[in-house]
Design an enzyme around this catalytic site. Structure first.
Site, PDB file in Angstrom:
ATOM      1  N   GLY A  72      11.853  -1.178  -8.699  1.00  0.00           N
ATOM      2  CA  GLY A  72      12.016  -2.415  -7.939  1.00  0.00           C
ATOM      3  C   GLY A  72      11.469  -2.295  -6.533  1.00  0.00           C
ATOM      4  O   GLY A  72      10.891  -3.248  -5.988  1.00  0.00           O
ATOM      5  N   GLN A 179      18.702  -7.446  -9.159  1.00  0.00           N
ATOM      6  CA  GLN A 179      20.107  -7.491  -9.618  1.00  0.00           C
ATOM      7  C   GLN A 179      20.379  -8.657 -10.549  1.00  0.00           C
ATOM      8  O   GLN A 179      21.390  -8.664 -11.248  1.00  0.00           O
ATOM      9  CB  GLN A 179      21.055  -7.555  -8.411  1.00  0.00           C
ATOM     10  CG  GLN A 179      21.075  -6.283  -7.576  1.00  0.00           C
ATOM     11  CD  GLN A 179      21.632  -5.086  -8.326  1.00  0.00           C
ATOM     12  OE1 GLN A 179      22.292  -5.216  -9.362  1.00  0.00           O
ATOM     13  NE2 GLN A 179      21.363  -3.887  -7.816  1.00  0.00           N
ATOM     14  N   HIS A 201      16.018   0.229 -14.535  1.00  0.00           N
ATOM     15  CA  HIS A 201      17.284   0.959 -14.666  1.00  0.00           C
ATOM     16  C   HIS A 201      18.499   0.127 -14.287  1.00  0.00           C
ATOM     17  O   HIS A 201      19.622   0.607 -14.361  1.00  0.00           O
ATOM     18  CB  HIS A 201      17.240   2.271 -13.874  1.00  0.00           C
ATOM     19  CG  HIS A 201      17.312   2.129 -12.396  1.00  0.00           C
ATOM     20  ND1 HIS A 201      18.432   2.490 -11.683  1.00  0.00           N
ATOM     21  CD2 HIS A 201      16.432   1.676 -11.505  1.00  0.00           C
ATOM     22  CE1 HIS A 201      18.210   2.263 -10.394  1.00  0.00           C
ATOM     23  NE2 HIS A 201      17.003   1.783 -10.270  1.00  0.00           N
ATOM     24  N   THR A 237      -2.269   5.702 -14.522  1.00  0.00           N
ATOM     25  CA  THR A 237      -1.947   5.742 -15.952  1.00  0.00           C
ATOM     26  C   THR A 237      -0.526   5.228 -16.186  1.00  0.00           C
ATOM     27  O   THR A 237       0.398   5.584 -15.456  1.00  0.00           O
ATOM     28  CB  THR A 237      -2.075   7.191 -16.467  1.00  0.00           C
ATOM     29  OG1 THR A 237      -3.411   7.628 -16.226  1.00  0.00           O
ATOM     30  CG2 THR A 237      -1.759   7.284 -17.942  1.00  0.00           C
ATOM     31  N   CYS A 325      30.283   5.992   6.376  1.00  0.00           N
ATOM     32  CA  CYS A 325      30.446   7.418   6.112  1.00  0.00           C
ATOM     33  C   CYS A 325      29.902   7.830   4.746  1.00  0.00           C
ATOM     34  O   CYS A 325      29.549   8.979   4.543  1.00  0.00           O
ATOM     35  CB  CYS A 325      31.898   7.813   6.220  1.00  0.00           C
ATOM     36  SG  CYS A 325      32.446   7.894   7.922  1.00  0.00           S
TER      37      CYS A 325
END
Lengths: 386, 283
Positions: A72, A179, A201, A237, A325
Site C-alpha cells: 500500500g 483499510q 496483507h 519482475t 510509548c
C-alpha cells in the site's frame, strides 16, 4: 501463553488457507518469468492476468486499470509522486491531518520542493472538514489525496461526495483505500476517484503485494523505471506468487463482503458495549455512524496504551495502540491528536480490529481480561483518585 | 515490541511498593498527563533515619513502571543523603538497561526522588524555580534540566537529549537551541581536559580499570553495535589494553582502523595518553 486472540487485523491479517494453496504452485512448479517468450513463462503470465481480473472485479474496475505494486505504501507513493510530477510545482496538494504516513510523507516531501500543501482538519469523530475542502479546491490545479477509511479509528470518509467535489473543479483525486478494500463495498464506476491504493496483507493475502487502480486516461509519471512490465507503468519482475495470492484473496473478499460485514460488526459492537459497561472512564474514538465494521478504537483514561498492550500480550491478546510509548515516538497518534481527544484519554487508546476469522469466543476472552488489566493499571495511576 | 530485559518485564508485571503512604516524610511528583508519563514517589523514614517505606504511583509505559518499581527497591534502607546520590544511570543499570528511547523513564525516576527529598527538606512541593527558562515548551523542560542531564550522562547530541528527557521530541522548534546547550557542555568537557596548569589527575590502577570499562561500555560498544559489530575487553595490564572484536567487527578489514582510530584514540583521550590497545590474537 493462552490461546492467541488476534485482534490486530488493521496491522496485518493471516494468509487465508485458500490463498496459501493458490500460491503454492508458483513457489514450486510454476516458477517461470511471466515476461519470458516461451510457453512456460506465458502460462505464468496467464495466472498474473487472472489475478488482475479478480482484483479489478473487487472494486469494479477494468483489469487494464490495475498496476501491481509491492504494498500500500508503494501504491500511495506512486499515485502522489506520479501525479504531482505531471502537474508540476504550481499545483496544490490537498490531504488531511489523519492520513497514513505513506500519504503524509510524500505530500510533505513535495511541500519541501515548492508545492503548496493543505492538510485539512478533522472533527471530533475524525470526519474530514468538507467546508475546508471546498475552500481549498478553489485556486487552480490540484491533487487531492484522502483516505477511504482511517486505519486507527475506522472512520469512513464520504468519498463519493469528496470525489464529486474534486472532479467538479477538474482536480485529480486519489484515495488510500488500504483499510476499506475487502471490508466495505467499493465501486469505482460509482465513485469517481482517479487513483486508488490497496494492500494485500490487509485482506488475507501475503505481505509484499499491493495494487494501484489508475482510471483510464489519468496521466501518471512512471515512478519505477526498468523493464516493460505492467505495460511500462511499473518496471520490475512481477512477484507472481503474491500476485496470485492477492487475486485469490480479492475473489474471497468479493464473495463474502456483505455477509462478513454483517457478521463482524455485531461482534465489534458487542466488544464495544461490553468494554464501555465494564471499564469506567472509557471512550470510543471514531465516527459511530460511518465506521469500518471491524474496527474499535477505545481510550481508557488515565492509563497508558503500551502498558495495556503488554499485559494483553501476556494473556495472548494482540491489539495495538496509538500511544507514543508504543511507537518509539514521543508524540501520541497524530490521528487521535487531530481529533482533539483530551489528554486524559489520548495516551490510553487501544485499537481492536477484527477479521473474518474472529470468533465470539475471541470477544468473550477480551471482555474477560481487559477490565482486569485496566483495573490493575489504574491502581498504579497517580491520576485515579477513587 | 521493545527489546526489554527480563528485569524490566519482571518489575512491570510485578511492580513493588505500589500505592500511597499515610503522612509521608517526603513526596515528589514529576511529569504530566499531557506528556504521557508521570510519577508520584513518597517515602517515610524509620527511627534510624533511614528510608523505611517507599511507595509509588506511575502513569506510563512498561519501562516507566519498571523504573519506578526498581527505584523503590534501591532507596529502601538508605539515608536521604545516600538516596539523593542515586543517578538515572544506576536506575537503568538496575533494570539491566533500557532502550535508548526509554532512558527518559529512568530520568523521571531520579527527578521524582529528588523532588521527594526536596519536599522532605523544605516542605515545598514544587521543584522548579519559576525563574528557570523553559527551552522545550512541548514537554516543559528547562535549560537547567537539559544542561544537567547532558552533563551527568555524557550526552553529545540532540537525539540523545530527546531520549533522556524528551526535550526536542515534540514540535522540534527548540532543537537548535538544545544543540547550542549540548555544544556548550561538550566545550566544557574539552576545556576541563585541556585546562592549562592543571596537572592530569593520576588514576589508581583500580580507577583506571573502571574508567576503561566504563568508556568501552558507554561510548565504544554502542558505536560498534550500531553497525552490528562489538568489542570485548579481555585484559588490562598497565597501559596495555587487550580487546577482542565480536560480531561484524571480527574479521572486518577495517578492524585495524577501528582499533587505532576509535578505541585507542578514545581511551587515550578519556583515560591516559600512554594507553595502547591490542587485539587478543595479536597480543
Amino acid at each position: 501463553m493462552s490461546r492467541l486472540v488476534y485482534l490486530d487485523n488493521n496491522a496485518t491479517t493471516c494468509v487465508a488457507p485458500e490463498v496459501r494453496d493458490a500460491m503454492l504452485p508458483f513457489l514450486t512448479d510454476l516458477w517461470g518469468n511471466p515476461s519470458s517468450m516461451h510457453a512456460f513463462g506465458g502460462r505464468v503470465m496467464r495466472h498474473v492476468e487472472e489475478a488482475r481480473e479478480k482484483v479489478a472485479a473487487l472494486i469494479h474496475a477494468d483489469p487494464s486499470e490495475i498496476i501491481f505494486t509491492s504494498c500500500g505504501t508503494e501504491s500511495n507513493n506512486a499515485a502522489i509522486y506520479g501525479v504531482a510530477e505531471i502537474l508540476g510545482p504550481q499545483a496544490r496538494l490537498i490531504t488531511s491531518r489523519v492520513e497514513h504516513p505513506a500519504v503524509l510523507g510524500p505530500c510533505r516531501h513535495f511541500r519541501e520542493h515548492g508545492h503548496t500543501l493543505i492538510e485539512l482538519p478533522v472533527d471530533g469523530v475524525g470526519q474530514v472538514d468538507l467546508a475546508a475542502l471546498r475552500e481549498a479546491l478553489f485556486g487552480g490545479q490540484c491533487l487531492v489525496s484522502l483516505m477511504w477509511a482511517n486505519n486507527e479509528t475506522g472512520t469512513i470518509f464520504p468519498i463519493d461526495e469528496i470525489a464529486a467535489l474534486v472532479k467538479s473543479v477538474g482536480g485529480v483525486i486519489h484515495t488510500d483505500a488500504v483499510q476499506a478494500v475487502g471490508k466495505v463495498p467499493l465501486d469505482v464506476r460509482r465513485t469517481p476517484v482517479d487513483l486508488l491504493s490497496l494492500s494485500g496483507h490487509k485482506l488475507h493475502a501475503p505481505k509484499g503485494i499491493g495494487a494501484l487502480y489508475v482510471r483510464r486516461g489519468t496521466r501518471l509519471k512512471t515512478y519505477m523505471i526498468g523493464g516493460h512490465q505492467e505495460h511500462g507503468r511499473r518496471g520490475g519482475t512481477e512477484n507472481v506468487p503474491a500476485i496470485v495470492g492477492l487475486g485469490q484473496a480479492a475473489e474471497l473478499a468479493a464473495a463474502s463482503l456483505a455477509g462478513e460485514a454483517a457478521r463482524v460488526a455485531p461482534l465489534r459492537d458487542r466488544l464495544e458495549s461490553g468494554l464501555l459497561a465494564t471499564c469506567p472512564d472509557a471512550r470510543v474514538n471514531g465516527d459511530p455512524r460511518h465506521r469500518l465494521p471491524n474496527t474499535l478504537n477505545i481510550s481508557f483514561e488515565f492509563i497508558e496504551g503500551e502498558a495495556i498492550l503488554y499485559h494483553l500480550s501476556d494473556l495472548g491478546i494482540c491489539a495495538s495502540s496509538g500511544s507514543a510509548c508504543s511507537s518509539g515516538s514521543l508524540e501520541p497518534s497524530h490521528v487521535i491528536r487531530a481529533m482533539g481527544v483530551p489528554f486524559t484519554a489520548v495516551h490510553g487508546s487501544i485499537r481492536f480490529s477484527l477479521s473474518r476469522y474472529t470468533t465470539a469466543a475471541d470477544i468473550d476472552t477480551v471482555l474477560e481480561h481487559v477490565p482486569r488489566v485496566v483495573a490493575k493499571l489504574r491502581a498504579l495511576s497517580p491520576f485515579v483518585t477513587t | 515490541m521493545w527489546d526489554y530485559t527480563d528485569q524490566v518485564m519482571d518489575h512491570f508485571r510485578n511492580p513493588r511498593n505500589v500505592g500511597k503512604i499515610e503522612h509521608p516524610d517526603g513526596v515528589g511528583t514529576v511529569g504530566a498527563l499531557a506528556c504521557g508519563d508521570a510519577l508520584t514517589l513518597m517515602f517515610k523514614l524509620g527511627p534510624d533515619g533511614r528510608i523505611a517505606e517507599v511507595k509509588f504511583q506511575t502513569f506510563g509505559c512498561a519501562s516507566a513502571i519498571a523504573s519506578s518499581s526498581v527505584l523503590t527497591e534501591m532507596v529502601i534502607g538508605k539515608t536521604v543523603e545516600e538516596a539523593g546520590r542515586i543517578t538515572n544511570k544506576q536506575i537503568a543499570d538496575a533494570l539491566g538497561g533500557l532502550p535508548d528511547q526509554k532512558m527518559h523513564c529512568s530520568v523521571m525516576g531520579r527527578e521524582a526522588l529528588e523532588a521527594a527529598i526536596h519536599n522532605y527538606r523544605t516542605g515545598e512541593t514544587g521543584m522548579r524555580n519559576l525563574d528557570e527558562r523553559i527551552v522545550c515548551t512541548c514537554f516543559g523542560v528547562s535549560e537547567n534540566e537539559i544542561l544537567r542531564i547532558t552533563r551527568e550522562n555524557g550526552l553529545s547530541s540532540v537525539d540523545e537529549v530527546v531520549n533522556f528527557c524528551k526535550a526536542g521530541g515534540g514540535c522540534g522548534m527548540c532543537r537548535n537551541e538544545i544543540q547550542k546547550l549540548v555544544d556548550g557542555v561538550i566545550a566544557e568537557r574539552t576545556q576541563a581536559k585541556t585546562a592549562p596548569g592543571d596537572a592530569p589527575r593520576k588514576l589508581t590502577n583500580l580507577q583506571k580499570i573502571k574508567l576503561i570499562e566504563e568508556i568501552i561500555t558507554r561510548e565504544i560498544r554502542p558505536a560498534l553495535q550500531r553497525d552490528h559489530g562489538d568489542v570485548e575487553l579481555v585484559d588490562i595490564s598497565g597501559d596495555r589494553v587487550t580487546i577482542a572484536f565480536r560480531g561484524m567487527c571480527a574479521g572486518c578489514h577495517a578492524s585495524e582502523t577501528t582499533r587505532h582510530s576509535l578505541i585507542e584514540a578514545k581511551l587515550r583521550e578519556c583515560v591516559a595518553p600512554e594507553i595502547t590497545v591490542v587485539e587478543e590474537s595479536r597480543s
